[in-house]
Design a protein around this motif. Structure first.
Motif, PDB file in Angstrom:
ATOM      1  N   TYR A  42    -110.855 -54.712 -91.259  1.00  0.00           N
ATOM      2  CA  TYR A  42    -111.830 -55.389 -92.098  1.00  0.00           C
ATOM      3  C   TYR A  42    -113.218 -54.765 -92.023  1.00  0.00           C
ATOM      4  O   TYR A  42    -114.153 -55.265 -92.636  1.00  0.00           O
ATOM      5  CB  TYR A  42    -111.912 -56.872 -91.729  1.00  0.00           C
ATOM      6  CG  TYR A  42    -110.603 -57.583 -91.944  1.00  0.00           C
ATOM      7  CD1 TYR A  42    -110.090 -57.744 -93.212  1.00  0.00           C
ATOM      8  CD2 TYR A  42    -109.871 -58.050 -90.879  1.00  0.00           C
ATOM      9  CE1 TYR A  42    -108.882 -58.366 -93.422  1.00  0.00           C
ATOM     10  CE2 TYR A  42    -108.655 -58.687 -91.067  1.00  0.00           C
ATOM     11  CZ  TYR A  42    -108.170 -58.845 -92.355  1.00  0.00           C
ATOM     12  OH  TYR A  42    -106.964 -59.465 -92.545  1.00  0.00           O
ATOM     13  N   LYS A  43    -113.369 -53.686 -91.275  1.00  0.00           N
ATOM     14  CA  LYS A  43    -114.682 -53.060 -91.186  1.00  0.00           C
ATOM     15  C   LYS A  43    -114.978 -52.288 -92.464  1.00  0.00           C
ATOM     16  O   LYS A  43    -114.082 -51.990 -93.251  1.00  0.00           O
ATOM     17  CB  LYS A  43    -114.764 -52.141 -89.978  1.00  0.00           C
ATOM     18  CG  LYS A  43    -113.961 -50.870 -90.114  1.00  0.00           C
ATOM     19  CD  LYS A  43    -114.163 -49.975 -88.924  1.00  0.00           C
ATOM     20  CE  LYS A  43    -113.466 -48.653 -89.179  1.00  0.00           C
ATOM     21  NZ  LYS A  43    -113.758 -47.681 -88.192  1.00  0.00           N
ATOM     22  N   ALA A  44    -116.241 -51.961 -92.671  1.00  0.00           N
ATOM     23  CA  ALA A  44    -116.644 -51.219 -93.861  1.00  0.00           C
ATOM     24  C   ALA A  44    -116.106 -49.797 -93.777  1.00  0.00           C
ATOM     25  O   ALA A  44    -116.160 -49.160 -92.723  1.00  0.00           O
ATOM     26  CB  ALA A  44    -118.168 -51.196 -93.964  1.00  0.00           C
ATOM     27  N   PRO A  45    -115.566 -49.275 -94.881  1.00  0.00           N
ATOM     28  CA  PRO A  45    -115.010 -47.922 -94.853  1.00  0.00           C
ATOM     29  C   PRO A  45    -116.108 -46.870 -94.732  1.00  0.00           C
ATOM     30  O   PRO A  45    -117.258 -47.111 -95.088  1.00  0.00           O
ATOM     31  CB  PRO A  45    -114.277 -47.814 -96.190  1.00  0.00           C
ATOM     32  CG  PRO A  45    -114.902 -48.826 -97.061  1.00  0.00           C
ATOM     33  CD  PRO A  45    -115.368 -49.919 -96.164  1.00  0.00           C
ATOM     34  N   THR A  46    -115.725 -45.711 -94.251  1.00  0.00           N
ATOM     35  CA  THR A  46    -116.678 -44.616 -94.097  1.00  0.00           C
ATOM     36  C   THR A  46    -116.301 -43.479 -95.033  1.00  0.00           C
ATOM     37  O   THR A  46    -115.186 -43.416 -95.545  1.00  0.00           O
ATOM     38  CB  THR A  46    -116.679 -44.105 -92.653  1.00  0.00           C
ATOM     39  OG1 THR A  46    -115.353 -43.677 -92.319  1.00  0.00           O
ATOM     40  CG2 THR A  46    -117.117 -45.190 -91.688  1.00  0.00           C
ATOM     41  N   GLY A  47    -117.226 -42.569 -95.251  1.00  0.00           N
ATOM     42  CA  GLY A  47    -116.961 -41.423 -96.113  1.00  0.00           C
ATOM     43  C   GLY A  47    -117.006 -41.809 -97.579  1.00  0.00           C
ATOM     44  O   GLY A  47    -117.838 -42.595 -98.014  1.00  0.00           O
ATOM     45  N   LYS A  48    -116.065 -41.258 -98.359  1.00  0.00           N
ATOM     46  CA  LYS A  48    -116.022 -41.529 -99.787  1.00  0.00           C
ATOM     47  C   LYS A  48    -115.161 -42.735-100.123  1.00  0.00           C
ATOM     48  O   LYS A  48    -114.905 -43.022-101.282  1.00  0.00           O
ATOM     49  CB  LYS A  48    -115.482 -40.301-100.529  1.00  0.00           C
ATOM     50  CG  LYS A  48    -116.388 -39.101-100.431  1.00  0.00           C
ATOM     51  CD  LYS A  48    -115.851 -37.954-101.213  1.00  0.00           C
ATOM     52  CE  LYS A  48    -116.792 -36.763-101.132  1.00  0.00           C
ATOM     53  NZ  LYS A  48    -116.302 -35.642-101.921  1.00  0.00           N
ATOM     54  N   SER A  49    -114.696 -43.443 -99.112  1.00  0.00           N
ATOM     55  CA  SER A  49    -113.856 -44.615 -99.338  1.00  0.00           C
ATOM     56  C   SER A  49    -114.675 -45.758 -99.918  1.00  0.00           C
ATOM     57  O   SER A  49    -115.868 -45.876 -99.687  1.00  0.00           O
ATOM     58  CB  SER A  49    -113.230 -45.075 -98.023  1.00  0.00           C
ATOM     59  OG  SER A  49    -112.483 -44.048 -97.448  1.00  0.00           O
ATOM     60  N   VAL A  50    -114.004 -46.602-100.664  1.00  0.00           N
ATOM     61  CA  VAL A  50    -114.640 -47.756-101.286  1.00  0.00           C
ATOM     62  C   VAL A  50    -113.850 -48.989-100.897  1.00  0.00           C
ATOM     63  O   VAL A  50    -112.620 -48.995-100.975  1.00  0.00           O
ATOM     64  CB  VAL A  50    -114.664 -47.611-102.820  1.00  0.00           C
ATOM     65  CG1 VAL A  50    -115.267 -48.846-103.470  1.00  0.00           C
ATOM     66  CG2 VAL A  50    -115.422 -46.374-103.221  1.00  0.00           C
ATOM     67  N   LYS A  51    -114.550 -50.024-100.480  1.00  0.00           N
ATOM     68  CA  LYS A  51    -113.891 -51.272-100.155  1.00  0.00           C
ATOM     69  C   LYS A  51    -113.589 -52.009-101.456  1.00  0.00           C
ATOM     70  O   LYS A  51    -114.472 -52.285-102.248  1.00  0.00           O
ATOM     71  CB  LYS A  51    -114.765 -52.122 -99.236  1.00  0.00           C
ATOM     72  CG  LYS A  51    -114.032 -53.296 -98.648  1.00  0.00           C
ATOM     73  CD  LYS A  51    -114.779 -53.883 -97.490  1.00  0.00           C
ATOM     74  CE  LYS A  51    -113.918 -54.930 -96.834  1.00  0.00           C
ATOM     75  NZ  LYS A  51    -114.468 -55.375 -95.598  1.00  0.00           N
ATOM     76  N   VAL A  52    -112.329 -52.306-101.673  1.00  0.00           N
ATOM     77  CA  VAL A  52    -111.897 -52.854-102.950  1.00  0.00           C
ATOM     78  C   VAL A  52    -112.144 -54.352-103.031  1.00  0.00           C
ATOM     79  O   VAL A  52    -112.583 -54.867-104.036  1.00  0.00           O
ATOM     80  CB  VAL A  52    -110.393 -52.556-103.171  1.00  0.00           C
ATOM     81  CG1 VAL A  52    -109.908 -53.174-104.457  1.00  0.00           C
ATOM     82  CG2 VAL A  52    -110.162 -51.060-103.185  1.00  0.00           C
ATOM     83  N   PHE A  53    -111.867 -55.065-101.978  1.00  0.00           N
ATOM     84  CA  PHE A  53    -111.944 -56.518-102.014  1.00  0.00           C
ATOM     85  C   PHE A  53    -113.140 -56.976-101.200  1.00  0.00           C
ATOM     86  O   PHE A  53    -113.274 -56.630-100.044  1.00  0.00           O
ATOM     87  CB  PHE A  53    -110.662 -57.120-101.439  1.00  0.00           C
ATOM     88  CG  PHE A  53    -110.653 -58.614-101.439  1.00  0.00           C
ATOM     89  CD1 PHE A  53    -110.917 -59.314-100.275  1.00  0.00           C
ATOM     90  CD2 PHE A  53    -110.416 -59.318-102.590  1.00  0.00           C
ATOM     91  CE1 PHE A  53    -110.921 -60.681-100.261  1.00  0.00           C
ATOM     92  CE2 PHE A  53    -110.412 -60.698-102.580  1.00  0.00           C
ATOM     93  CZ  PHE A  53    -110.668 -61.380-101.424  1.00  0.00           C
TER      94      PHE A  53
END
Length: 78
Positions: A42-53
């Motif tokens: 549930y942590k915030a993603p790093t890099g170019k990832s995007v949290k969808v929900f």
């Protein structure tokens, strides 16, 4: 009653070794359990990832968008 001090000392040594090995084993298992613990998903993603929900976002659906969502649900089979 006769006490043998040699036997008493040997038994105390065994008890101390047992307690020491138990503590060492506990510490090793604690370290291994921390090492294999899964990553917090549930942590915030790093890099170019995007949290969808996002749980903080509240979305209200009107009847047309809900019917559209239901139609897409049955169309894609998801």
């Amino acid at each position: 009653m006769i006490f043998s001090y040699r036997k008493l000392i040997v038994r105390l040594q065994y008890i101390l070794v047992f307690v020491a090995l138990t503590v060492i084993l506990y510490q090793v298992l604690l370290a291994v359990s921390l090492w294999i613990q899964p990553v917090n998903k549930y942590k915030a993603p790093t890099g170019k990832s995007v949290k969808v929900f996002g749980q903080s976002e509240h979305v209200s659906f009107d009847s047309s968008s809900m019917s559209e969502r239901l139609r897409l649900f049955y169309w894609y089979g998801e």
